[in-house]
Design an enzyme around this catalytic site. Structure first.
Site, mmCIF file in Angstrom:
data_model
loop_
_atom_site.group_PDB
_atom_site.id
_atom_site.type_symbol
_atom_site.label_atom_id
_atom_site.label_comp_id
_atom_site.label_asym_id
_atom_site.label_seq_id
_atom_site.Cartn_x
_atom_site.Cartn_y
_atom_site.Cartn_z
ATOM 1 N N ARG A 89 -8.859 -8.266 4.695
ATOM 2 C CA ARG A 89 -9.553 -7.079 4.290
ATOM 3 C C ARG A 89 -11.412 -6.903 4.865
ATOM 4 O O ARG A 89 -12.219 -6.189 5.113
ATOM 5 C CB ARG A 89 -8.979 -5.966 3.897
ATOM 6 C CG ARG A 89 -7.799 -5.897 4.863
ATOM 7 C CD ARG A 89 -6.358 -5.073 3.859
ATOM 8 N NE ARG A 89 -6.651 -5.801 2.191
ATOM 9 C CZ ARG A 89 -5.675 -5.394 1.586
ATOM 10 N NH1 ARG A 89 -4.779 -4.481 1.237
ATOM 11 N NH2 ARG A 89 -6.086 -6.672 0.136
ATOM 12 N N SER A 113 -1.389 -1.194 0.660
ATOM 13 C CA SER A 113 0.383 -0.924 0.082
ATOM 14 C C SER A 113 0.437 -0.154 -1.692
ATOM 15 O O SER A 113 0.660 1.591 -2.070
ATOM 16 C CB SER A 113 1.392 -2.080 -0.043
ATOM 17 O OG SER A 113 1.644 -2.439 1.284
ATOM 18 N N HIS A 122 -1.209 -2.800 8.219
ATOM 19 C CA HIS A 122 0.239 -3.845 8.643
ATOM 20 C C HIS A 122 0.203 -3.640 9.894
ATOM 21 O O HIS A 122 0.298 -5.260 11.103
ATOM 22 C CB HIS A 122 1.460 -3.803 7.525
ATOM 23 C CG HIS A 122 0.909 -3.875 6.671
ATOM 24 N ND1 HIS A 122 1.684 -3.515 5.476
ATOM 25 C CD2 HIS A 122 0.859 -5.120 5.811
ATOM 26 C CE1 HIS A 122 1.434 -3.738 4.337
ATOM 27 N NE2 HIS A 122 0.635 -5.234 4.670
ATOM 28 N N LYS A 127 8.519 -8.635 -8.897
ATOM 29 C CA LYS A 127 6.895 -8.176 -8.025
ATOM 30 C C LYS A 127 7.314 -6.193 -8.507
ATOM 31 O O LYS A 127 7.043 -5.483 -8.313
ATOM 32 C CB LYS A 127 6.935 -7.918 -7.021
ATOM 33 C CG LYS A 127 5.399 -9.627 -6.646
ATOM 34 C CD LYS A 127 5.124 -9.917 -5.695
ATOM 35 C CE LYS A 127 4.072 -10.019 -5.299
ATOM 36 N NZ LYS A 127 3.060 -10.402 -3.454
#
Ligand code: PNS
Length: 166
Positions: A92, A130, A19, A43
């Site tokens: 990515r 993450s 990030h 979430k």
């Protein structure tokens, strides 16, 4: 001249070096970059929004054109409030593409003035997420160079010391 304001939205639970690499790559292209942390308890995040705002705030403090805010609801509505037209997202790998493509088209459908710009992180971070940071930390793996020390310290405070005691 109109200020070029971009928004880099995400969960950032937690923020990692991939990030930060994207944020740094944005610096020459925008007058302002707002890192936008989604408030979404569904979430079940590890870190509260306040914790994420604090950590990200510390990490971007050296870049005067970058700030961090939280948002809830539609991203395009938040962007309207800011007068921002550009969404920045990191790509990515090809596997990211389908979801990102759907989000970009939906955001443009909701507000045709909004464009999405995809940035490619340094290849060293192309596997990083993450979710993996949290999993590897929990299992005692070495994360040096993948997440900033502030994040590793917060993970230790939240999850307890790693299995290897580091
Ligand atoms: O880091 P993430 O979890 O991949 O980020 C996803 C995020 C926050 C960019 C996305 O879920 C989002 O923009 N949510 C806000 C709600 C919204 O606007 N949804 C419709 C547009 S796709």
């Amino acid at each position: 001249m109109t200020r070029r304001i971009a928004v880099y939205p995400g969960s950032f639970d937690p923020i990692h070096n991939g990030h930060l690499d994207i944020i740094e790559r944005c610096l020459p292209s925008f007058d302002e970059l707002v890192v936008a942390v989604l408030q979404n308890e569904q979430k079940r995040p590890l870190f509260s929004v306040e914790e994420r705002l604090e950590t990200i705030g510390e990490l971007v403090a050296a870049w005067p054109s970058v700030r961090v805010e939280s948002f809830s609801g539609l991203l395009v509505d938040f962007m309207d409030q800011l007068g921002a037209r550009i969404v920045v997202r990191g790509l990515r790998a090809v596997s990211d593409f389908e979801t990102e493509f759907q989000m970009a088209l939906m955001n443009r459908r909701l507000n045709p003035r909004i464009e999405t710009m995809f940035m490619v992180p340094k290849e060293d971070y192309s596997f990083l997420s993450s979710r993996l940071i949290k999993e590897v930390f929990n299992l005692g793996g070495v994360l040096d160079g993948l997440a900033p020390p502030q994040v590793l310290a917060r993970l230790a405070a939240k999850l307890g010391p790693r299995e290897d005691g580091r």
